[in-house]
Design a protein around this motif. Structure first.
Motif, PDB file in Angstrom:
ATOM      1  N   PHE A  22       0.844  -1.188   0.000  1.00  0.00           N
ATOM      2  CA  PHE A  22       0.000   0.000   0.000  1.00  0.00           C
ATOM      3  C   PHE A  22       0.888   1.249   0.000  1.00  0.00           C
ATOM      4  O   PHE A  22       1.804   1.351   0.798  1.00  0.00           O
ATOM      5  N   ASP A  23       0.588   2.170  -0.880  1.00  0.00           N
ATOM      6  CA  ASP A  23       1.379   3.400  -1.001  1.00  0.00           C
ATOM      7  C   ASP A  23       0.427   4.577  -1.128  1.00  0.00           C
ATOM      8  O   ASP A  23      -0.349   4.664  -2.088  1.00  0.00           O
ATOM      9  N   CYS A  24       0.496   5.468  -0.141  1.00  0.00           N
ATOM     10  CA  CYS A  24      -0.391   6.635  -0.151  1.00  0.00           C
ATOM     11  C   CYS A  24      -0.032   7.624  -1.259  1.00  0.00           C
ATOM     12  O   CYS A  24      -0.802   8.541  -1.549  1.00  0.00           O
ATOM     13  N   GLU A  25       1.160   7.484  -1.837  1.00  0.00           N
ATOM     14  CA  GLU A  25       1.596   8.458  -2.823  1.00  0.00           C
ATOM     15  C   GLU A  25       1.335   8.028  -4.263  1.00  0.00           C
ATOM     16  O   GLU A  25       1.678   8.751  -5.200  1.00  0.00           O
ATOM     17  N   TYR A  29      -4.177   3.487  -4.506  1.00  0.00           N
ATOM     18  CA  TYR A  29      -4.582   3.701  -3.107  1.00  0.00           C
ATOM     19  C   TYR A  29      -4.426   5.142  -2.640  1.00  0.00           C
ATOM     20  O   TYR A  29      -4.708   5.466  -1.501  1.00  0.00           O
ATOM     21  N   LYS A  30      -3.970   6.015  -3.535  1.00  0.00           N
ATOM     22  CA  LYS A  30      -3.698   7.398  -3.179  1.00  0.00           C
ATOM     23  C   LYS A  30      -4.927   8.096  -2.599  1.00  0.00           C
ATOM     24  O   LYS A  30      -4.848   8.801  -1.587  1.00  0.00           O
ATOM     25  N   ARG A  32      -7.475   6.793  -1.143  1.00  0.00           N
ATOM     26  CA  ARG A  32      -8.024   6.173   0.065  1.00  0.00           C
ATOM     27  C   ARG A  32      -7.174   6.423   1.304  1.00  0.00           C
ATOM     28  O   ARG A  32      -7.584   6.089   2.418  1.00  0.00           O
ATOM     29  N   CYS A  33      -6.004   7.019   1.096  1.00  0.00           N
ATOM     30  CA  CYS A  33      -5.096   7.246   2.222  1.00  0.00           C
ATOM     31  C   CYS A  33      -5.712   8.235   3.208  1.00  0.00           C
ATOM     32  O   CYS A  33      -6.182   9.313   2.829  1.00  0.00           O
ATOM     33  N   LEU A  63      -6.111   3.188   5.958  1.00  0.00           N
ATOM     34  CA  LEU A  63      -4.745   3.274   5.447  1.00  0.00           C
ATOM     35  C   LEU A  63      -4.110   4.566   5.972  1.00  0.00           C
ATOM     36  O   LEU A  63      -4.548   5.670   5.669  1.00  0.00           O
ATOM     37  N   ASP A  65      -0.948   7.132   6.381  1.00  0.00           N
ATOM     38  CA  ASP A  65       0.274   7.570   5.692  1.00  0.00           C
ATOM     39  C   ASP A  65       1.457   7.552   6.656  1.00  0.00           C
ATOM     40  O   ASP A  65       1.364   8.036   7.784  1.00  0.00           O
ATOM     41  N   ASP A  98       5.305  12.555   0.066  1.00  0.00           N
ATOM     42  CA  ASP A  98       4.145  12.500   0.948  1.00  0.00           C
ATOM     43  C   ASP A  98       3.074  13.480   0.495  1.00  0.00           C
ATOM     44  O   ASP A  98       3.346  14.666   0.231  1.00  0.00           O
TER      45      ASP A  98
END
Length: 299
Positions: A22-25, A29-30, A32-33, A63, A65, A98
């Motif tokens: 999972f990667d917020c960047e 999935y960006k 949903r972070c 999720l 960050d 970020d």
């Protein structure tokens, strides 16, 4: 089940684990972070003795960050030597992946030259002071500075940035001078050599030429390349000037400097030529005789 799975470590040791990174960047999935209950997993619990007995539990997953450090992209910046206070050198480029770190702050962690400043919010590097001694191409072709970049969560990174110093032409210098020359110095003699100084090392900037722009040019000349001053006419302490002043200019192609060369004439002892035009005795007379004999007492 495409995103999560169960990891069994025993009857009472069951872990819910991620099957993907999972990667917020980045996608997918960006968006949903940080969103509450962005994912959910439905778990069914069965009775080991009686599988018909089942309990279902929905587990919400958010999720979160994790702060990642910024990255300084800049490697090298450049400034001209002798740049004035406030001159903009360049902008330090830094990035932070970020999503929520939109503000970065910049500080100079180390600058031994004390020649530079950096904008806290802009990352713009400027010259800190006029005539900074280290900002001299002839002394330093390059200076290091350490830049620190901090994100909104306190994460920071530092990097050495090379500040390359660009050479520029600087004016030559020629000092006033006084010399003394004997009045019997032969015409054509080199009586002095004018030498200017130039801080530039590059040949394109320190190719100097000389010329006389004032004074008695009938008496003296100067070699444009060597600066040698040559006597063009006879000197005479008794009949001519006892002191001359030449205005000499040095030129590097862009800048010039002018100085005075004072030439003092030194008197020397001179012997007069005696010409006998006529000689007479009781017997004879001679006009312009070559030799005269006189009687010398014996002994």
């Amino acid at each position: 089940t495409a995103l999560f799975d169960l990891e069994y470590g025993g009857p009472l040791n069951i872990k819910l684990v991620a099957k993907v990174k999972f990667d917020c960047e980045s996608e997918p999935y960006k968006d949903r972070c940080g969103v509450k209950d962005a994912f959910s997993v439905v778990l069914d619990y069965y009775d080991k003795q009686d599988p018909s007995i089942k309990m279902t539990k929905t587990v919400p997953i958010t999720l979160i960050d994790v702060n990642e450090l910024p990255e300084i992209k800049t490697e090298v910046i450049e400034v001209v030597e002798n740049a004035k206070k406030g001159t903009v050198v360049d902008t330090i480029v830094a990035e932070d992946v970020d999503v929520y770190d939109t503000v970065l702050t910049y500080t100079l962690a180390e600058d031994n030259s004390k020649c530079f400043d950096i904008g806290k919010n802009s990352g713009i590097v400027t010259v800190k002071t006029d005539k900074c001694p280290s900002l001299d191409y002839e002394k330093n072709t390059e200076l290091p500075i350490k830049v620190k970049v901090t994100d909104t969560k306190g994460g920071s990174v530092s990097k050495i940035i090379r500040v390359k110093i660009k050479d520029v032409n600087e004016a030559p210098n020629l000092d006033d001078k006084t010399i003394t020359v004997k009045e019997d110095t032969p015409v054509g003699s080199v009586i002095d050599k004018v030498v200017a100084t130039d801080p530039d090392k590059a040949s394109e900037y320190n190719n100097l030429t000389y010329k006389v722009i004032g004074g008695d040019t009938t008496m003296f000349s100067i070699d444009p390349k060597t600066g040698e001053v040559t006597l063009k006419d006879t000197l005479d302490y008794e009949l001519k000037a006892r002191e001359y002043t030449l205005r000499v200019q040095v030129d590097d192609g862009e800048f010039t400097d002018i100085a005075s060369l004072k030439i003092k004439i030194k008197n020397v002892e001179e012997w007069s030529d005696v010409v006998i035009t006529k000689y007479e005795n009781i017997d004879s007379t001679w006009n312009y005789p070559d030799t005269i004999y006189t009687n010398q007492p014996e002994g």
